[in-house]
Design an enzyme around this catalytic site. Structure first.
Site, PDB file in Angstrom:
ATOM      1  N   ASP A   1      -1.085  -6.089  -0.272  1.00 49.77           N
ATOM      2  CA  ASP A   1      -1.412  -5.498   1.035  1.00 49.77           C
ATOM      3  C   ASP A   1      -2.918  -5.296   1.163  1.00 49.77           C
ATOM      4  O   ASP A   1      -3.559  -4.761   0.238  1.00 49.77           O
ATOM      5  CB  ASP A   1      -0.748  -4.115   1.162  1.00 49.77           C
ATOM      6  CG  ASP A   1       0.550  -4.156   1.940  1.00 49.77           C
ATOM      7  OD1 ASP A   1       0.842  -5.188   2.579  1.00 49.77           O
ATOM      8  OD2 ASP A   1       1.277  -3.145   1.899  1.00 49.77           O
TER       9      ASP A   1
ATOM     10  N   LYS B   1      -1.285  -9.466   2.752  1.00 47.57           N
ATOM     11  CA  LYS B   1      -0.497  -9.050   3.912  1.00 47.57           C
ATOM     12  C   LYS B   1      -1.324  -8.089   4.743  1.00 47.57           C
ATOM     13  O   LYS B   1      -2.035  -7.245   4.178  1.00 47.57           O
ATOM     14  CB  LYS B   1       0.814  -8.385   3.475  1.00 47.57           C
ATOM     15  CG  LYS B   1       1.635  -7.837   4.648  1.00 47.57           C
ATOM     16  CD  LYS B   1       3.060  -7.479   4.245  1.00 47.57           C
ATOM     17  CE  LYS B   1       3.236  -6.134   3.606  1.00 47.57           C
ATOM     18  NZ  LYS B   1       2.819  -4.986   4.472  1.00 47.57           N
TER      19      LYS B   1
ATOM     20  N   GLU C   1       9.505  -4.551  10.177  1.00 48.68           N
ATOM     21  CA  GLU C   1       9.879  -3.241   9.626  1.00 48.68           C
ATOM     22  C   GLU C   1      10.491  -2.341  10.701  1.00 48.68           C
ATOM     23  O   GLU C   1       9.886  -2.106  11.764  1.00 48.68           O
ATOM     24  CB  GLU C   1       8.653  -2.556   9.002  1.00 48.68           C
ATOM     25  CG  GLU C   1       9.021  -1.184   8.423  1.00 48.68           C
ATOM     26  CD  GLU C   1       8.019  -0.580   7.457  1.00 48.68           C
ATOM     27  OE1 GLU C   1       7.006  -1.234   7.150  1.00 48.68           O
ATOM     28  OE2 GLU C   1       8.261   0.555   6.998  1.00 48.68           O
TER      29      GLU C   1
ATOM     30  N   ASP D   1       0.844  -1.204   0.000  1.00 47.63           N
ATOM     31  CA  ASP D   1       0.000   0.000   0.000  1.00 47.63           C
ATOM     32  C   ASP D   1       0.877   1.252   0.000  1.00 47.63           C
ATOM     33  O   ASP D   1       0.373   2.375  -0.080  1.00 47.63           O
ATOM     34  CB  ASP D   1      -1.028  -0.015   1.149  1.00 47.63           C
ATOM     35  CG  ASP D   1      -0.396  -0.141   2.524  1.00 47.63           C
ATOM     36  OD1 ASP D   1       0.847  -0.265   2.614  1.00 47.63           O
ATOM     37  OD2 ASP D   1      -1.150  -0.123   3.515  1.00 47.63           O
ATOM     38  N   SER D   2       2.210   1.058   0.033  1.00 49.24           N
ATOM     39  CA  SER D   2       3.139   2.162  -0.227  1.00 49.24           C
ATOM     40  C   SER D   2       2.851   2.790  -1.585  1.00 49.24           C
ATOM     41  O   SER D   2       3.271   3.920  -1.848  1.00 49.24           O
ATOM     42  CB  SER D   2       4.589   1.665  -0.172  1.00 49.24           C
ATOM     43  OG  SER D   2       4.759   0.516  -0.971  1.00 49.24           O
TER      44      SER D   2
HETATM   45  O1  KIV Z   1       3.611  -1.118   1.637  1.00 49.21           O
HETATM   46  C1  KIV Z   1       4.769  -1.558   1.557  1.00 49.21           C
HETATM   47  O2  KIV Z   1       5.516  -1.288   0.607  1.00 49.21           O
HETATM   48  C2  KIV Z   1       5.252  -2.409   2.633  1.00 49.21           C
HETATM   49  C3  KIV Z   1       6.730  -2.617   2.725  1.00 49.21           C
HETATM   50  C4  KIV Z   1       7.364  -1.396   3.251  1.00 49.21           C
HETATM   51  C5  KIV Z   1       7.063  -3.820   3.533  1.00 49.21           C
HETATM   52  O3  KIV Z   1       4.483  -2.854   3.431  1.00 49.21           O
END
Ligand code: KIV
Length: 257
Positions: free
Chosen positions: A85, A115, A184, A46-47
């Site tokens: 995510d 995730k 993290e 979700d980044s």
């Molecule tokens: O959203 C994301 O990119 C993540 C990573 C930082 C592990 O959860």
């Protein structure tokens, strides 16, 4: 020839002490490049909200955003395991809500796993999903969806109590059936202790080199971000290269006028 990555191959790699490489990606072209480079797992994080959609946190990201980007990544991959995510608000209410969101995402995108963020409070949800055939990756330590609660993206687990909580969180998720857990921004020693005492692969980001796997954000590895986290070594400087290339083109066009 490299075989398709599965949850079982990730566990076998942990047991054989073969470090695995995870990378975020958000579109089909990036997924193809990641695979060509040898990446084992593509995380559609979700980044995407912060690096592609212009938000200042991951909180505004929706299930539809995740479906659009994950489906594109799945179209671009052949061998990599693809994890999506679950965005903020789409799973925390109840195990039933998490199942409904996960099933929708799995059906519409063809990804392999979901995730979710959170430790002990999410263990029942992880168990509920796992017992219903869904591969779940956990995420503890710095959990960006809780930024409004913590007020920052700083390292977690620096004092004894927080460190013990993160350790317990990771083990609770493994006990509930998670197939891997992202650690993290926690101290290296804590990540090592978790890795040595847990029976699923740990995936570190800003957590030192002792984890079973490493994950980084696409933009950070390639130097595409305006601000790169201090623990990241950029392997290219593509943002500057892109600006320079566009400047050169702008100059060429203006010369022709
Ligand atoms: O959203 C994301 O990119 C993540 C990573 C930082 C592990 O959860």
């Amino acid at each position: 020839m490299k075989k398709k990555t599965t949850a079982a191959t990730l566990l076998a790699a942990k047991n054989a002490q073969q470090p695995q490489v995870w990378l975020t990606a958000y579109d089909a072209g990036a997924a193809r490049m990641a695979e060509e480079a040898g990446v084992d797992v593509i995380l559609v994080g979700d980044s995407v909200g912060m690096v592609n959609l212009g938000y200042d946190s991951t909180i505004p990201v929706t299930v539809d955003d995740m479906i659009l980007h994950t489906a594109a990544v799945v179209r671009g991959r052949t061998k990599a395991w693809v994890v999506c995510d679950l965005p903020f608000g789409s799973y925390q209410q109840s195990p039933a809500q998490a199942l409904k969101t996960s099933a929708h995402i799995l059906q519409l995108t063809g990804c392999d796993a979901v995730k979710l963020e959170g430790g002990k409070p999410m263990a029942d949800t992880v168990r509920f999903l796992s017992e219903r055939g869904i591969a779940v990756v956990g995420h503890v330590g710095l959990t960006p969806q809780s930024v409004k609660q913590f007020g920052n993206y700083k390292q977690r687990g620096k004092n004894q109590e927080e460190s013990q909580n993160i350790y317990d969180d990771a083990l609770a998720l493994a006990d509930a059936g998670a197939v891997a857990v992202v650690l993290e921004c926690i101290p290296e020693q804590l990540a090592a202790k978790i890795t040595n005492n847990i029976n699923i692969p740990t995936v570190g980001i800003g957590a030192g080199s002792a984890c079973d796997a490493q994950v980084l954000v696409w933009h950070d590895v390639l130097g595409l971000s305006e601000h790169t986290p201090p623990f990241v070594k950029p392997y290219a400087h593509l943002r500057q290269d892109a600006v320079t290339a566009i400047q050169n083109w702008v100059a060429d066009v203006r010369k022709q006028a």
